[in-house]
Each structure stands twice: as structure tokens, then as C-alpha cells.
Design a protein around this motif. Sequence first.
Motif, PDB file in Angstrom:
ATOM      1  N   LEU A  81       0.664  -8.818   3.908  1.00  0.00           N
ATOM      2  CA  LEU A  81       1.504 -10.297   3.511  1.00  0.00           C
ATOM      3  C   LEU A  81       2.620  -9.913   2.594  1.00  0.00           C
ATOM      4  N   VAL A  82       3.313 -10.788   2.308  1.00  0.00           N
ATOM      5  CA  VAL A  82       5.340 -10.129   1.705  1.00  0.00           C
ATOM      6  C   VAL A  82       4.593  -9.833   0.474  1.00  0.00           C
ATOM      7  N   LEU A  83       3.910 -10.554  -0.069  1.00  0.00           N
ATOM      8  CA  LEU A  83       3.523 -10.638  -1.696  1.00  0.00           C
ATOM      9  C   LEU A  83       2.309  -9.510  -2.232  1.00  0.00           C
ATOM     10  N   THR A  84       0.864  -9.751  -1.177  1.00  0.00           N
ATOM     11  CA  THR A  84       0.764  -8.238  -2.023  1.00  0.00           C
ATOM     12  C   THR A  84       0.946  -6.724  -1.152  1.00  0.00           C
ATOM     13  N   ASN A  85       1.999  -7.223   0.320  1.00  0.00           N
ATOM     14  CA  ASN A  85       2.479  -5.535  -0.106  1.00  0.00           C
ATOM     15  C   ASN A  85       3.937  -5.082  -1.447  1.00  0.00           C
ATOM     16  N   LEU A  86       4.397  -6.938  -1.476  1.00  0.00           N
ATOM     17  CA  LEU A  86       4.897  -6.119  -2.552  1.00  0.00           C
ATOM     18  C   LEU A  86       4.751  -5.354  -3.872  1.00  0.00           C
ATOM     19  N   VAL A  87       3.542  -6.158  -4.372  1.00  0.00           N
ATOM     20  CA  VAL A  87       2.120  -5.652  -5.464  1.00  0.00           C
ATOM     21  C   VAL A  87       2.262  -4.301  -5.052  1.00  0.00           C
ATOM     22  N   TYR A  88       1.310  -4.122  -4.063  1.00  0.00           N
ATOM     23  CA  TYR A  88       1.050  -2.560  -3.314  1.00  0.00           C
ATOM     24  C   TYR A  88       1.896  -1.520  -3.339  1.00  0.00           C
ATOM     25  N   GLN A  89       3.555  -2.181  -3.168  1.00  0.00           N
ATOM     26  CA  GLN A  89       4.312  -1.003  -3.441  1.00  0.00           C
ATOM     27  C   GLN A  89       5.096  -0.558  -4.834  1.00  0.00           C
ATOM     28  N   ALA A  90       4.558  -1.769  -5.365  1.00  0.00           N
ATOM     29  CA  ALA A  90       5.130  -2.079  -6.739  1.00  0.00           C
ATOM     30  C   ALA A  90       4.255  -0.626  -8.203  1.00  0.00           C
ATOM     31  N   THR A  91       2.964  -0.895  -7.345  1.00  0.00           N
ATOM     32  CA  THR A  91       2.171   0.047  -8.295  1.00  0.00           C
ATOM     33  C   THR A  91       0.958   1.170  -7.773  1.00  0.00           C
TER      34      THR A  91
END
Length: 332
Positions: free
Chosen positions: A263-273
Motif C-alpha cells: 500500500l502507498v501509505l504503509t510503503n511511505l512509512v516504511y521507506q521513511a523509517t
Amino acid sequence: MSTARYARATMPDTGSREWWLLYLLGPVLIIGVALVVFPTLVYDRFIWQYLWGPVVADAASQPVTHEGIRAVRGYNAVNTVTYLAAVLYSLPGLRAYLDALDVTFDARLAYGFAPIIVAGGAMRALEDIGLLGEYAVLFITPSIYFVVTAITVLALGGGALARDRGLVTIPQTIGAVGSVWAIGAVGWALWYGATTSVTLRVWVPVVTTGIALGVTGVYYWGAGFVETPYLRHPLLLLAIFGQLWDGAQSLVGVAFLDYSPKLVLTNLVYQATGFAGSTFVLKLLVTGGIVWYLADAKEEMNHTWWWLMAFFIGAIGLPMGVRGSLRMMLGV
């Protein structure tokens, strides 16, 4: 007269035949007119690039091009928001259909729906594996939602007829339909793994389900110390388990099998953290907050709307947990 006041004055009464006609045909007419007036912008640059193109690309397992516009498989911000908006828009119609069938909104109905939701996730995994051939396009987002919805609507109608004749209840009917479908889909995936050279990672569904059940059990235990009785409502437990199963499959996939959140949001959070458990923690926090709100609002909120909101939380996470667990088990 203001635009809002004029709209209220000219709109038909809520619930009337004219209102439902406008509700059902309004979006179709708006999209149809937009396609005629702005075909390139609406179809090529919106529908194709962000909605239908990714479905075709997913079925082809590679990027595809139409009129020079490239579409890639998977979720993006546009289709994610569009699908969410479509779900929210469908809720009044779903409620009216269930009310017309005189459906009782209780935990038995929610758990009756669960096998159909599991079947949908399993069918999505079968498409990932490549077992559906020319029918694959029917089981890719968003097509699969229409397929599962159509089967559910038919099962509900059949269940209402069977109930009226004193045969079985609606939850029993949809539970039976979903169970046969889910067992067949999961069995097909297991048969594929057992009859090919694929190394079955049986530990994956065991671990992901175990994590979700374990944390849900801790939640159930902890809720006993809080003076909010509905925190232990069966529907909220299903919501917690469904979302945590999805979070657990993401955690296992990222931490041990070199997967990334889809998912877009969960992948963004993973990439950021860079944290493998970011999706699990995010889902735990967000779902916990929503469940707390629903438990607290149980007495004040309309029962049907409360039921639909609580059910959809679990229905969004549960099939993704099934799909991810099956994919990783088969190494896809």
C-alpha cells in the motif's frame, strides 16, 4: 439563493425512488459526460493511467502503454483514494439493500461474511501466483471488489429467501457459500505448492496468524481493565484481528523475506523509517484508535452505521493478511 440552499431545495427527498435513482445514476452520468467532453484527460490521464492501466499491467506482470501513457502495476495515491471514496459512497446503498432484506446486524452476520472475505484474499493470491489464466483480470484490484460484492449480494438474497422459507439463516447461507469458496481457493494454492517444485514456507501463515491472534488476545485481556464494555465486542475483535493479520504478514515479509509493503501509505512509512515493523505498529495504533472510538460511541451511534463501520475495518485487513500469507508461503 446560495448554491447549497438551491441544491437542498431541488434535491428529491432522501430515500425516495427519485433520490435512489439519482444516487445510482449520478456518478455514471458525471463520468460519462466527462469522458465525452474531456476524453484524453479523463480516460487516458486518469482512468487508464491510475485505475485500469495498473490492472492490465498487473495481469501482464509488466508495465503497459496506451496512447503513449505508461501504467505500472500496484497501488498509487490516486487509485487508493478513489477506491476508498467508492467504498464510502456505496455504504448508503449497502445499508438500504440490507434493510430491504430485513437483515439483522449482529456478530453472527459479520462472522458469516468472514469466509467470503478470506476467499477474496485467497483468489487475489491465486492471481499473484499466475493460476487464473485469462480470468486473472477479474481478480485484480478493483475488479475483484466487484466480483466479491456480486457474489455476496447474491448470497444475501439467497439467504433471505431460504430464511423466509424456514430453511437456514442468512449468516448460515453466506457462511456456507464463503466457506466452500475459501476452502477451494486455499486448497488450490496448497495443491499448487505440493505438486510443483516450490518450497512451501508453511511457517509463514502459522507465524502471521499466531502474531495476530496473540496481540488480539493481549488486547482482549487488557480491555477487561477498562470501563468501556464494548471494547470486547466480537465485531471489534474481528476488526482488530483482520488488521493485525495484515500488519503481521507485512512484518514477516519485510523482516525475513525481502518484501516491501504494497500500500502507498504503509510503503511511505516504511521507506521513511526503515523499520520492518512500521506497518504493524501503524495498523495497531490506527486500528486501536478507531476501535476505541467505536466502542465509546456504541450507544449514541446508529446501530446499522456502527455495524458497517466496525465490519469494514476488519474486512479491509483480513483479505490482505490472507493474500500476503499465501504469497509468501509459496515464494511469490
